[in-house]
Design an enzyme around this catalytic site. Structure first.
Site, PDB file in Angstrom:
ATOM      1  CG  ASP A 192       3.902  14.243  13.665  1.00  0.00           C
ATOM      2  OD1 ASP A 192       4.736  13.584  14.308  1.00  0.00           O
ATOM      3  OD2 ASP A 192       2.845  14.669  14.152  1.00  0.00           O
ATOM      4  CG  ASN A 200      -2.198   4.256  19.950  1.00  0.00           C
ATOM      5  OD1 ASN A 200      -2.413   3.242  19.318  1.00  0.00           O
ATOM      6  ND2 ASN A 200      -1.109   4.998  19.773  1.00  0.00           N
ATOM      7  CG  HIS A 205      -1.279   1.075  22.679  1.00  0.00           C
ATOM      8  ND1 HIS A 205      -0.516   2.150  22.276  1.00  0.00           N
ATOM      9  CD2 HIS A 205      -1.725   1.385  23.936  1.00  0.00           C
ATOM     10  CE1 HIS A 205      -0.470   3.055  23.230  1.00  0.00           C
ATOM     11  NE2 HIS A 205      -1.195   2.621  24.259  1.00  0.00           N
ATOM     12  CG  ASP A 209       0.828  -1.720  17.013  1.00  0.00           C
ATOM     13  OD1 ASP A 209       1.265  -0.561  17.112  1.00  0.00           O
ATOM     14  OD2 ASP A 209       1.100  -2.631  17.831  1.00  0.00           O
ATOM     15  CG  ASP A 235       2.689   9.920  15.452  1.00  0.00           C
ATOM     16  OD1 ASP A 235       3.868  10.251  15.721  1.00  0.00           O
ATOM     17  OD2 ASP A 235       1.703  10.568  15.841  1.00  0.00           O
TER      18      ASP A 235
END
Length: 316
Positions: A192, A200, A205, A209, A235
């Site tokens: 994680d 973000n 965003h 990515d 994530d």
């Protein structure tokens, strides 16, 4: 019959023959126009001579060859069959000639001039026999299936891979889990990302990515052969490690992925800094994919509670 009448009859026959030739030429032109762009061509093979007639397309064009580079002959076609498909294709063809099947059909690859492959669907049927009942001519169709095969491959990839990173998706991870579990020791690592939301929120965003895509590439480089790397979504990432919990490659692969996350990401609109919390669980005989994932997730949360950016091994 007078000489004048004979000459007149010959002249009429010549006119009729010329008319038939014009009709045949016009019909062939219309057929070619109708089939243009469909990827389908009509062919006829003269078996004794091996000569091929392609009615509506230039022979060799589907394989990238210029006019007259390839002769329209059965042997030339056979030479361009893909080595892995040749036996299957020829077997289907000769079985039909022998009368064992009602028609010839084969979906196969041919070797393109540029080194790639062209997928074709061939269908044919004996259309003429000699007085002894032996096949003289075979007439059929040839359909270029390359685009369909490429689309099929793309669909298969989408079904098993995450569209953003190209990593294995959850569905394929579950299938792979069952296979690896049967082969020997197996560990599941739950990854994680830490502080990813900040990327973000501050950089957007699209930058987030880009981080995920680059991280996926880094993890591929960090993991030894045989390790399956997947993305659950968001994530969250998964490693399927075909080693025992105490095997040195288990923790080294996890540590490599941790470093991959910790190293800064240089983006067009700034630098991104993230981390990762990683929990590892060794799969037990009774574990299914979700149970193994849950125990790895529990180990990962121990890292979160201890301050993030680390690796924890699950207690058996």
């Amino acid at each position: 019959m007078s000489e004048l009448a004979l000459k007149q009859q010959i002249q009429n026959l010549k006119k009729h023959n010329a008319r038939l030739k014009r009709i045949a030429h016009d019909a062939r032109h219309k057929l070619s126009a109708a089939l243009d762009g469909t990827g389908l061509c009509l062919w006829q093979l003269d078996i004794p001579s091996g000569k091929l007639i392609i009615y509506n397309r230039r022979w060799g064009s589907m394989l990238g060859y210029q006019p007259k580079e390839l002769s329209a002959h059965f042997d030339v076609w056979r030479e361009h069959l893909h080595p892995e498909d040749k036996e299957m294709v020829l077997s289907a063809f000769y079985n039909h000639l022998a009368g064992n099947t009602p028609f010839y059909e084969a979906l196969h690859r041919m070797q393109h001039k540029n080194g790639t492959v062209t997928w074709v669907l061939d269908r044919g049927r004996v259309s003429e026999w000699d007085s002894d009942g032996k096949p003289l001519k075979v007439t059929g169709t040839h359909i270029d299936m390359t685009k369909e095969k490429q689309y099929e491959a793309q669909l298969a990839k989408l079904a098993n891979h995450d569209p953003l990173t190209g990593l294995t998706n959850r569905h394929a991870l579950q299938t792979r889990f069952e296979t690896l579990k049967q082969q020997g020791p197996l560990c599941v690592a739950f990854i994680d990302l830490d502080d990813f939301k900040n990327v973000n929120d501050t950089l957007g965003h699209r930058s987030g990515d880009m981080v995920l895509v680059e991280l996926a590439g880094r993890m591929r480089e960090a993991c030894p052969p045989g390790v399956e790397i997947g993305r659950l979504g968001g994530d969250e990432f998964i490693l399927l490690l075909p080693f025992s919990l105490r095997h040195p490659l288990t923790e080294s692969a996890a540590r490599g992925c941790l470093k991959a996350a910790l190293d800064p990401f240089e983006l067009d609109n700034g630098n991104a800094q993230i981390g990762a919390s990683i929990g590892i669980h060794e799969v037990r005989g009774e574990d299914d994919f979700n149970e193994a994932l849950l125990r790895a997730d529990e180990a990962m949360y121990r890292v979160k509670h201890a301050g993030k950016n680390g690796v924890a091994l699950a207690q058996r």
